[in-house]
Design a protein around this motif. Structure first.
Motif, mmCIF file in Angstrom:
data_model
loop_
_atom_site.group_PDB
_atom_site.id
_atom_site.type_symbol
_atom_site.label_atom_id
_atom_site.label_comp_id
_atom_site.label_asym_id
_atom_site.label_seq_id
_atom_site.Cartn_x
_atom_site.Cartn_y
_atom_site.Cartn_z
ATOM 1 N N PRO A 75 -1.237 -7.320 15.414
ATOM 2 C CA PRO A 75 0.033 -7.160 14.676
ATOM 3 C C PRO A 75 -0.075 -8.078 13.265
ATOM 4 C CG PRO A 75 0.096 -8.265 16.974
ATOM 5 C CD PRO A 75 -1.324 -7.896 16.513
ATOM 6 N N GLU A 76 -1.181 -8.700 12.856
ATOM 7 C CA GLU A 76 -1.383 -9.381 11.744
ATOM 8 C C GLU A 76 -1.760 -8.255 10.679
ATOM 9 O OE1 GLU A 76 -5.082 -9.881 13.889
ATOM 10 O OE2 GLU A 76 -2.921 -10.299 14.073
ATOM 11 N N GLU A 77 -2.414 -7.303 11.135
ATOM 12 C CA GLU A 77 -2.957 -6.156 10.120
ATOM 13 C C GLU A 77 -1.717 -5.043 9.981
ATOM 14 O OE1 GLU A 77 -6.525 -4.148 10.750
ATOM 15 O OE2 GLU A 77 -7.569 -5.642 11.826
ATOM 16 N N ILE A 121 -1.018 3.049 12.586
ATOM 17 C CA ILE A 121 -0.334 1.582 12.294
ATOM 18 C C ILE A 121 -0.043 0.592 13.759
ATOM 19 C CG2 ILE A 121 1.323 0.243 11.236
ATOM 20 C CD1 ILE A 121 1.349 2.532 9.110
ATOM 21 N N ALA A 122 0.571 1.512 14.523
ATOM 22 C CA ALA A 122 0.869 0.709 15.855
ATOM 23 C C ALA A 122 -0.082 0.476 16.579
ATOM 24 C CB ALA A 122 1.851 1.981 16.647
ATOM 25 N N LYS A 151 0.539 -6.671 7.289
ATOM 26 C CA LYS A 151 -0.275 -6.308 6.108
ATOM 27 C C LYS A 151 0.214 -4.875 5.488
ATOM 28 C CE LYS A 151 -4.002 -9.630 6.441
ATOM 29 N NZ LYS A 151 -5.431 -9.995 6.489
ATOM 30 N N VAL A 152 -0.072 -3.987 6.191
ATOM 31 C CA VAL A 152 0.219 -2.574 5.815
ATOM 32 C C VAL A 152 1.638 -2.336 5.634
ATOM 33 C CG1 VAL A 152 0.086 -0.266 6.729
ATOM 34 C CG2 VAL A 152 -1.695 -1.866 7.529
ATOM 35 N N LEU A 153 2.449 -2.872 6.426
ATOM 36 C CA LEU A 153 3.951 -2.578 6.252
ATOM 37 C C LEU A 153 4.613 -3.417 5.211
ATOM 38 C CD1 LEU A 153 5.032 -2.023 9.769
ATOM 39 C CD2 LEU A 153 4.589 -0.550 8.213
ATOM 40 N N ALA A 154 3.999 -4.576 4.655
ATOM 41 C CA ALA A 154 4.381 -5.391 3.602
ATOM 42 C C ALA A 154 4.908 -4.495 2.270
ATOM 43 C CB ALA A 154 3.506 -6.371 3.189
#
Length: 347
Positions: free
Chosen positions: A14-16, A9-10, A19-22
Motif C-alpha cells: 500500500p505505501e508504494e 501497481i496493484a 507513492k506511485v499514484l501520488a
C-alpha cells in the motif's frame, strides 16, 4: 503472463502504491488505456496494414479494439478519418462494438464521446471523424464506401459467402480501406478453422499483418473467479478449451480419419507424366445462401483395371461456399484446367 501497469501497481504494498499514484489525476487515470491495457492489448508499432488479435473468449479483444478506435478517432492531422465497424449481424455491431460494456461508447470519456445515430448506422465524433456500421451478412453493403480505418469483430464467425463479384465481406472491407497514407484494419476473433484466419497467419510473414495471440486466463484479473473456475473445470483438457479458452488454432478435427500430418507425409510435388485419368469429385450444396461449403477436389489416377492397384493424387482442393451457380462454374473451370495437356498439369 504480462501484466498491465495498473495490475503491477496493484501488486505493490500500500505505501508504494501511494507513492506511485501520488500526483496523478484520478479522473484522467480512469480513461488512460496505456496503464490499464496489457502489453499485447496495445497497438503494435510499425507500418502494418492489419492487426489480428486472435484470443480466447473473455481475453479482452473487444476492449482492445474499442480503445484503438477511440485513440485513432482523436486525430485530425490528415483530414477526416472514416471508420468501418463490422460484425456478423447488425445486432452484434450495436450490442458489442458500439454499446457493449467494452464497446466504443463505454470506453470513451464524455468529453470525447461520439454522437451515435442508430437509424443512420453512424457515429460522429466532436472533431468530425465518422464511423459507419456494417454487417458481414451483407457483403455488398461494403462495396463502394471508403475508409481510413476499420474494425472487424469475430471475423472467424462471418459467413464466407461471396457476393455476385466473388468477394466476401472481408474482401470488400479490405478493398474499401484505402484512404489516407496508411489505412489500417483491426480484426478480433476467437480462432476457428476457417481459411480467412489461415490466410492472415500466412500473410503475417510479410510484416503487413501483425498477429497477437491471447488466452482467457490472460484477463483473469477482470473476470470473476466463479466464471474462471466454471470454464476451466468443465473444459480443462479438451480441444474446445484449446480453442475457446487458450485461443489456439486447432490443426485437426477430433476423430478425423485423415490428419494433417498423414497428408503431409504423402505429399508430392506432382504426379507422373502420362497419368491418364482426371477425376473431379463434388459434394454439392443446393441452397442459394448455403451455410456449408460445396466440396470440390480434382484428382489424378492411374488406370489399372484392379482398383486396389491404382495410385491417385489430389491435385487441387477447389472447395467454395456459394450458390449452385457459383460452385457449378468452379467445377467447370476445374474441369478445363484438369484436362490441359499432362505436361502443363505437372508444371
Amino acid at each position: 503472463m504480462a501484466k498491465s501497469i495498473m495490475e503491477q501497481i496493484a501488486m505493490l504494498p500500500p505505501e508504494e502504491q501511494a507513492k506511485v499514484l501520488a500526483g496523478m489525476d484520478p479522473d484522467a487515470l480512469v480513461w488512460d488505456w496505456s496503464v490499464w491495457g496489457r502489453p499485447e492489448q496495445q497497438a503494435p508499432e510499425g507500418d502494418w496494414n492489419i492487426w489480428a488479435y486472435i484470443a480466447g473468449r473473455g481475453a479482452g479483444k473487444t476492449r482492445t479494439a474499442a480503445e484503438w478506435v477511440r485513440e485513432q478517432a482523436k486525430y485530425t492531422n490528415e483530414g477526416q478519418r472514416r471508420f468501418a465497424l463490422v460484425a456478423r449481424t447488425a445486432a452484434d455491431v450495436r450490442d458489442v462494438i458500439v454499446e457493449g460494456e467494452s464497446g466504443i461508447m463505454n470506453v470513451t470519456p464524455p468529453s470525447e464521446r461520439p454522437l451515435y445515430e442508430p437509424s443512420k448506422r453512424r457515429l460522429t465524433w466532436p472533431n468530425g471523424n465518422v464511423a459507419t456500421c456494417f454487417t458481414a451478412d451483407e457483403p455488398d453493403s461494403l462495396r463502394g464506401p471508403q475508409f481510413t480505418h476499420a474494425w472487424g469483430d469475430e471475423i472467424a464467425a462471418w459467413r464466407q459467402t461471396p457476393d455476385a463479384a466473388g468477394m466476401t465481406a472481408f474482401d470488400n472491407l479490405r478493398v474499401g480501406a484505402r484512404l489516407g497514407r496508411n489505412p489500417q484494419i483491426v480484426v478480433t476473433t476467437t480462432p476457428k478453422r476457417v481459411p480467412l484466419l489461415y490466410k492472415l497467419i500466412e500473410e503475417s510473414k510479410t510484416g503487413r499483418v501483425v498477429i497477437t495471440r491471447g488466452s482467457t486466463l490472460d484477463n483473469s484479473g477482470n473476470l470473476s473467479g466463479a466464471y474462471l473456475d466454471a470454464i476451466t473445470g468443465v473444459y480443462a483438457g479438451t480441444r474446445l478449451a484449446q480453442q475457446e479458452i487458450y485461443g489456439e488454432m486447432l490443426d485437426d478435427v477430433e476423430g478425423a480419419l485423415w490428419t494433417t500430418e498423414m497428408i503431409d507425409r504423402g505429399r508430392q510435388s506432382g504426379m507422373p507424366l502420362g497419368t491418364p485419368l482426371r477425376i473431379i469429385g463434388v459434394d454439392p450444396s443446393v441452397a442459394e445462401n448455403p451455410r456449408d461449403e460445396c466440396g470440390i477436389v480434382v484428382c489424378g489416377s492411374t488406370a489399372d483395371r484392379d482398383l486396389y492397384k491404382r495410385q491417385a493424387w489430389v491435385l487441387e482442393d477447389a472447395t467454395v461456399l456459394g450458390s449452385p451457380e457459383t460452385w457449378a462454374n468452379k467445377v467447370g473451370l476445374s474441369f478445363l484446367e484438369a484436362y490441359k495437356p499432362a505436361a502443363s498439369v505437372n508444371e
